[in-house]
Motif scaffolding. Structure first.
Motif, PDB file in Angstrom:
ATOM      1  N   TYR A 223       0.803  -1.177   0.086  1.00  7.84           N
ATOM      2  CA  TYR A 223      -0.143   0.024  -0.195  1.00  7.84           C
ATOM      3  C   TYR A 223       1.093   1.413  -0.024  1.00  7.84           C
ATOM      4  CZ  TYR A 223       1.169   0.608   4.939  1.00  7.84           C
ATOM      5  OH  TYR A 223       1.783   0.775   6.084  1.00  7.84           O
ATOM      6  N   ASP A 224       0.298   2.232  -0.476  1.00  6.86           N
ATOM      7  CA  ASP A 224       1.049   3.713  -0.634  1.00  6.86           C
ATOM      8  C   ASP A 224       0.074   4.728  -0.260  1.00  6.86           C
ATOM      9  OD1 ASP A 224       2.551   5.779  -0.934  1.00  6.86           O
ATOM     10  OD2 ASP A 224       3.475   5.055  -2.847  1.00  6.86           O
ATOM     11  N   ARG A 253       6.940   9.479   4.236  1.00  9.60           N
ATOM     12  CA  ARG A 253       5.835   8.437   3.409  1.00  9.60           C
ATOM     13  C   ARG A 253       5.352   7.575   4.028  1.00  9.60           C
ATOM     14  NH1 ARG A 253       7.623   6.195  -2.648  1.00  9.60           N
ATOM     15  NH2 ARG A 253       5.800   5.480  -3.384  1.00  9.60           N
ATOM     16  N   ASP A 255       3.931   4.306   3.349  1.00 12.22           N
ATOM     17  CA  ASP A 255       3.529   3.095   2.439  1.00 12.22           C
ATOM     18  C   ASP A 255       4.251   1.921   3.262  1.00 12.22           C
ATOM     19  OD1 ASP A 255       6.368   3.833   2.067  1.00 12.22           O
ATOM     20  OD2 ASP A 255       6.578   3.086   0.148  1.00 12.22           O
TER      21      ASP A 255
END
Length: 279
Positions: A223-224, A253, A255
């Protein structure tokens, strides 16, 4: 006379034997129409619900720090001499568990498509990292409270009861990030971010229909949720030049990876009614 008797006897015998022979001949009446048996319904078609559990870990661990300053005694000036870090690593990982709901449509004996939505809570997902400078101290925390997806699935039936599939679609999650700074002589600053983020998820898995209404699966997802930043910490101070201001901001970020197993119950709403032949 005798000839007449013979002819009469032959006619009588023919009249008696004729109906009996006719009774043994095949009937010319049409047989009832043959109705072929209904093909068995697709094993996988229909709605299902289930539970899942597994483990998640972050792909990007780095939290980048940026600073600014209007003089030489605030956050930016202290970062230049190494009191505050340019980045900190903070891994987000933990056990994950939740549920899913979906629908399959088996389009042939080898292929199916489907849709699935799920949501999971993440246990011990928060990660805290600390860094001590010569005369300063930084504490950073980030985490994901829950994560969910809404995905399409495209599957290939290795056997009638064993499905291999690829999946992809939307992902969402509640993310949080915070940082605090302490430094000499009087630096005290902090900021935080918390928001629902939207991104994507892709992956694949195997699912085994081990009973008419039950299946078990193993699945991997990447997932991101994109990059997020805090609003920025602000520290104001006074120098020989007067009132000054400085600031710091954190960005990272969100992810990662999910490996999980699940159990599904399939509703038998599409089983056809039996055909009753009428003759």
């Amino acid at each position: 006379m005798t000839k007449s008797i013979v002819v009469a006897s032959a006619l009588a015998l023919a009249c008696a034997v004729g109906p009996a022979i006719a009774a043994d001949l095949p009937s010319t009446k049409a047989a009832p129409a043959f109705i072929p048996p209904l093909a068995p319904p697709p094993l996988w078609t229909g709605f299902y619900v289930g539970l899942n559990a597994g483990y998640t870990w972050s792909n990007s661990d780095t939290v980048a720090q940026s600073y600014w300053d209007t003089d030489a005694a605030g956050l930016g000036a202290n970062a230049l001499i190494g009191n505050f870090p340019g980045s900190i690593n903070a891994n987000v990982s933990g056990f994950i568990g939740g549920g899913q709901i979906g629908y399959n449509s088996q389009v042939s004996d080898k292929f199916l498509w489907g849709v699935e939505a799920d949501i999971q809570g993440v246990a011990t997902s928060g990660s805290t990292a600390a860094l001590t400078g010569a005369s300063a101290y930084t504490t950073l925390s980030r985490g994901i409270d829950y994560i969910g997806t809404a995905r399409g699935r495209l599957g290939y039936l290795v056997t009638p009861t064993l499905l291999a599939y690829a999946t992809g679609g939307l992902a969402y999650g509640q993310t949080n990030l915070s940082a605090s700074y302490l430094g000499a002589p009087t630096i005290v600053a902090s900021d935080s971010y918390s928001d629902l983020r939207i991104g994507y998820a892709v992956g694949g898995g195997l699912e085994w229909l081990f009973a008419p209404r039950w299946s078990a699966k193993v699945e991997y997802l990447y997932y991101d949720l994109g990059t997020a930043s805090t609003p920025g910490a602000v520290y104001a101070y006074t120098s020989a030049l007067g009132s000054q201001i400085s600031g710091a901001q954190s960005s990272t970020r969100f992810d990662g990876h999910i490996a999980r197993a699940g159990l599904n119950y399939h509703f038998d709403w599409f089983k056809p009614a039996p055909i009753i032949a009428k003759f």
